[in-house]
Design a protein around this motif. Structure first.
Motif, PDB file in Angstrom:
ATOM      1  N   GLU A  91       0.599  -1.201  -0.489  1.00 49.91           N
ATOM      2  CA  GLU A  91       0.177  -0.487   0.727  1.00 49.91           C
ATOM      3  C   GLU A  91       0.751   1.252   0.039  1.00 49.91           C
ATOM      4  O   GLU A  91       0.455   2.469  -0.711  1.00 49.91           O
ATOM      5  CB  GLU A  91      -0.816   0.138   0.846  1.00 49.91           C
ATOM      6  CG  GLU A  91      -2.416  -0.728   1.526  1.00 49.91           C
ATOM      7  CD  GLU A  91      -2.994  -0.935   2.634  1.00 49.91           C
ATOM      8  OE1 GLU A  91      -3.942  -1.499   2.677  1.00 49.91           O
ATOM      9  OE2 GLU A  91      -2.588   0.295   3.153  1.00 49.91           O
ATOM     10  N   SER A  92       1.782   1.659   0.475  1.00 48.21           N
ATOM     11  CA  SER A  92       3.133   2.669   0.506  1.00 48.21           C
ATOM     12  C   SER A  92       3.461   2.692  -0.528  1.00 48.21           C
ATOM     13  O   SER A  92       3.152   3.766  -0.619  1.00 48.21           O
ATOM     14  CB  SER A  92       4.120   2.117   2.235  1.00 48.21           C
ATOM     15  OG  SER A  92       3.177   2.049   3.260  1.00 48.21           O
ATOM     16  N   ILE A  93       3.390   1.157  -1.005  1.00 51.16           N
ATOM     17  CA  ILE A  93       4.617   1.823  -2.440  1.00 51.16           C
ATOM     18  C   ILE A  93       3.930   2.321  -3.990  1.00 51.16           C
ATOM     19  O   ILE A  93       3.537   3.108  -4.209  1.00 51.16           O
ATOM     20  CB  ILE A  93       5.242   0.326  -3.238  1.00 51.16           C
ATOM     21  CG1 ILE A  93       6.622   0.028  -1.959  1.00 51.16           C
ATOM     22  CG2 ILE A  93       5.468   1.089  -5.069  1.00 51.16           C
ATOM     23  CD1 ILE A  93       7.000  -0.702  -2.390  1.00 51.16           C
ATOM     24  N   ASP A  94       1.974   2.026  -3.853  1.00 52.42           N
ATOM     25  CA  ASP A  94       1.547   2.738  -4.627  1.00 52.42           C
ATOM     26  C   ASP A  94       1.146   3.934  -4.061  1.00 52.42           C
ATOM     27  O   ASP A  94       1.327   4.385  -4.927  1.00 52.42           O
ATOM     28  CB  ASP A  94       0.249   2.138  -4.025  1.00 52.42           C
ATOM     29  CG  ASP A  94      -1.052   2.325  -4.559  1.00 52.42           C
ATOM     30  OD1 ASP A  94      -1.547   1.957  -5.849  1.00 52.42           O
ATOM     31  OD2 ASP A  94      -1.796   2.728  -4.292  1.00 52.42           O
ATOM     32  N   LEU A  95       1.450   4.120  -3.025  1.00 53.47           N
ATOM     33  CA  LEU A  95       1.168   5.718  -2.541  1.00 53.47           C
ATOM     34  C   LEU A  95       2.213   6.564  -3.254  1.00 53.47           C
ATOM     35  O   LEU A  95       2.067   7.737  -3.461  1.00 53.47           O
ATOM     36  CB  LEU A  95       1.369   5.994  -1.183  1.00 53.47           C
ATOM     37  CG  LEU A  95      -0.757   5.723  -0.316  1.00 53.47           C
ATOM     38  CD1 LEU A  95      -0.895   5.716   1.256  1.00 53.47           C
ATOM     39  CD2 LEU A  95      -1.931   6.185  -0.962  1.00 53.47           C
TER      40      LEU A  95
END
Ligand SMILES: NC(=O)c1ccc[n+]([C@@H]2O[C@H](COP(=O)([O-])OP(=O)(O)OC[C@H]3O[C@@H](n4cnc5c(N)ncnc54)[C@H](O)[C@@H]3O)[C@@H](O)[C@H]2O)c1
Length: 344
Positions: free
Chosen positions: A105-109
């Motif tokens: 999720e962090s990479i997606d953001l």
């Protein structure tokens, strides 16, 4: 003079009102909207800050062209969906720690922020705290020598969280501080934890971290303790430091250590111990949250990278995930990936 960054704060539970207060006090920021599902929380903010518009609808926040940036202080499980929607709506985003509920999720953001040219900043408040900054400077200047190990206790009674473990709730503080001080991410983690009150939610954790430089760290976290401790010991080859966030003297520097002189005869090792002065440096008084908001607004207005960068936020999340993996494998030593994702 640049105009203040117009900000909406979403999530007005325990922490959100502190963010609004600091936004309101900072000349470079302006709180224009406050959003929560709870009308009692909105009424309380409305009474204190009559100029701030209140709403229960996050969609209203995203649709309002006045809002340049969104500050998110909702539970961790909501971080990714809300931050992604705000970035996609063209807003700059500050998300309370931890950045998201997983590295994925962090990479997606991070990718969404890069694609839209927007600032994404996680709220690692301690990076802006004067004692933490002072210890960083001591490490960087070489005053402490090589860092041998760091040992830290962050324990008190409460606040039990319903959706995350103590590692997800309190861990981001120590993990972000360690990452900042040592300027490197740990390569391995191992952990032991227990859910004493609610068996499915660990409320005490003992975590070991190994860093590429050779430094090792032990992090003790708990919501169950008779007294509040915020105590970190940094042991270097030249000096040692005790950072106690609850003390009126938060940083104490010990000119102490052990020296192993060359043995005079084969097999003879005699350590000598050095116990010199103990110094408590004068500390600047500044509210970390104020500095954090300033860094966020500077990043928006000048394009600078915040000290609490999204990449640091991702590395913190990777550390917590490694703790979870270790717990699933009965305390096994787990490798931790590091480095920024490749973004276009
Ligand atoms: N930086 C720090 O030192 C620090 C300290 C405490 C908490 N935090 C972080 O702040 C965040 C919030 O923690 P808290 O303790 O304030 O939680 P909390 O549960 O007290 O508050 C969360 C608020 O979000 C609101 N909310 C939930 N879903 C929403 C939605 N869809 N739209 C609008 N509002 C919604 C809830 O109604 C609640 O008022 C967490 O990420 C936590 O880790 C950071």
């Amino acid at each position: 003079m640049t105009s203040p960054v117009r900000i909406a704060v979403v999530g007005l539970g325990y922490w959100g009102p502190n963010l609004i207060r600091n936004i309101n006090e900072h000349p470079g920021a302006e709180a224009v909207m406050a959003c929560d599902l709870r009308t009692d929380a909105l009424e309380s903010i409305g009474r204190r800050y009559p100029a701030v518009e209140t709403t229960t609808s996050f969609a209203d926040v995203l649709a309002d062209p006045r809002v340049e940036a969104v500050v998110i202080a909702t539970p961790v499980s909501r971080h990714h969906a809300m931050a992604a929607a705000a970035l996609d709506a063209g807003k700059h985003v500050f998300v309370e720690k931890p950045l998201a509920a997983s590295a994925e999720e962090s990479i997606d953001l991070i990718e969404r922020a890069a694609a839209g040219g927007r600032v994404l900043m996680p709220g690692h408040t301690f990076l802006y705290s004067p004692p933490v900054m002072m210890v960083k400077q001591m490490i960087e200047s070489g005053e402490l020598g090589d860092i041998y190990f760091i040992s830290t206790s962050r324990v008190n009674l409460g606040l039990h969280q319903s959706d995350v473990s103590v590692a997800w709730d309190l861990g981001p503080h120590d993990f972000s501080i360690l990452r900042y001080w040592l300027d490197e991410s740990p390569s391995h983690a191992s952990a032991m934890a227990r859910g004493c009150v609610i068996p499915s939610i660990p409320d005490v954790a003992f975590i070991n971290l190994e860093f590429p430089s050779g430094a090792v760290a032990h992090v003790e976290l708990s919501w169950l303790a008779p007294s509040k401790l915020r105590r970190t010991t940094v042991v270097g080859s030249r000096k040692m430091v005790v950072y106690d966030d609850t003390s009126s003297e938060p940083v104490r520097v010990f000119d102490s250590g052990a020296v192993l002189p060359n043995p005079e005869t084969f097999g003879e090792y005699k350590l000598t111990y050095r116990t010199g002065d103990i110094v408590s440096p004068r500390m600047e008084v500044a509210e970390p949250l104020y500095r954090e908001i300033e860094d966020f607004c500077d990043a928006i207005r000048t394009g600078s990278t915040p000290k609490s960068s999204a990449e640091l936020g991702l590395e913190v999340v990777r550390m917590i995930e490694a703790v979870d993996q270790s717990l699933e494998q009965a305390g096994a030593r787990v490798g931790i990936e590091s480095g920024a994702p490749a973004v276009a």
